[in-house]
Write a protein that holds these residues in place. Structure first.
Motif, PDB file in Angstrom:
ATOM      1  N   GLU A 114       0.816  -1.221   0.000  1.00 28.33           N
ATOM      2  CA  GLU A 114       0.000   0.000   0.000  1.00 28.33           C
ATOM      3  C   GLU A 114       0.846   1.266   0.000  1.00 28.33           C
ATOM      4  O   GLU A 114       0.299   2.365   0.012  1.00 28.33           O
ATOM      5  CB  GLU A 114      -0.935  -0.004   1.214  1.00 28.33           C
ATOM      6  N   ASP A 115       2.158   1.144  -0.031  1.00 27.01           N
ATOM      7  CA  ASP A 115       3.040   2.303  -0.054  1.00 27.01           C
ATOM      8  C   ASP A 115       2.809   3.066  -1.364  1.00 27.01           C
ATOM      9  O   ASP A 115       3.003   2.509  -2.444  1.00 27.01           O
ATOM     10  CB  ASP A 115       4.497   1.842   0.043  1.00 27.01           C
ATOM     11  N   PRO A 116       2.401   4.328  -1.303  1.00 24.53           N
ATOM     12  CA  PRO A 116       2.096   5.069  -2.538  1.00 24.53           C
ATOM     13  C   PRO A 116       3.323   5.362  -3.400  1.00 24.53           C
ATOM     14  O   PRO A 116       3.202   5.529  -4.613  1.00 24.53           O
ATOM     15  CB  PRO A 116       1.459   6.369  -2.035  1.00 24.53           C
ATOM     16  N   ASP A 117       4.508   5.425  -2.796  1.00 24.45           N
ATOM     17  CA  ASP A 117       5.714   5.752  -3.554  1.00 24.45           C
ATOM     18  C   ASP A 117       6.385   4.521  -4.158  1.00 24.45           C
ATOM     19  O   ASP A 117       6.936   4.598  -5.254  1.00 24.45           O
ATOM     20  CB  ASP A 117       6.724   6.483  -2.665  1.00 24.45           C
ATOM     21  N   GLU A 118       6.359   3.410  -3.449  1.00 23.33           N
ATOM     22  CA  GLU A 118       7.027   2.205  -3.927  1.00 23.33           C
ATOM     23  C   GLU A 118       6.361   0.971  -3.315  1.00 23.33           C
ATOM     24  O   GLU A 118       6.825   0.422  -2.318  1.00 23.33           O
ATOM     25  CB  GLU A 118       8.517   2.233  -3.579  1.00 23.33           C
TER      26      GLU A 118
END
Length: 136
Positions: A114-118
């Motif tokens: 769920e990490d938006p960046d990676e």
């Protein structure tokens, strides 16, 4: 100036054949000629197996290390020491490849999907070596 070129990454395993088969299936690799499993009932005492890609380039080697102590990461009791990152094109493929890895014998060590960046998963291969599946 010239620089050395990485030939392949070598990874230790208590069971070199099993780990080579895991990475062959996960990454679509095949054994270098001469490193294939022997026909039954011959014993498989191979202690160094080189895996090639479809262009016959070395990608990964697995060497037998019967006394290997697997990483306990995320605990630092036995640190990770190294890991490999495997890139997939999108979040949907990330889920497909996580499921494939688990079916092949990997286990989930950390979920950062769920990490938006990676978005990524940290997985442990059947010998306990951590590796990442990530969108990139």
């Amino acid at each position: 100036m010239t620089f050395p070129v990485l030939s392949c990454t070598a990874i230790d395993a208590r069971d070199a054949r099993s780990l080579a088969e895991f990475y062959s299936a996960l990454l679509g690799l095949h054994c270098r000629p001469g490193d294939e499993p022997p026909p039954p009932p011959e014993p498989d005492d191979t202690d160094w197996i080189v895996l090639l890609d479809t262009a016959e380039r070395r990608v990964l080697a697995v060497q037998a290390k019967p006394d290997l102590r697997p990483s306990t990461w995320p605990s630092e009791e036995i640190p990770m020491q190294m890991h490999m990152d495997f890139r997939v094109p999108d979040a949907q493929e990330l889920e497909v490849q996580r499921e494939r890895a688990e079916q092949l014998g990997a286990r989930l060590l950390m979920d950062r999907s769920e990490d938006p960046d990676e978005p990524l998963y940290v997985m442990g291969d059947p010998e306990g070596h951590p590796f990442c599946l990530l969108v990139g």
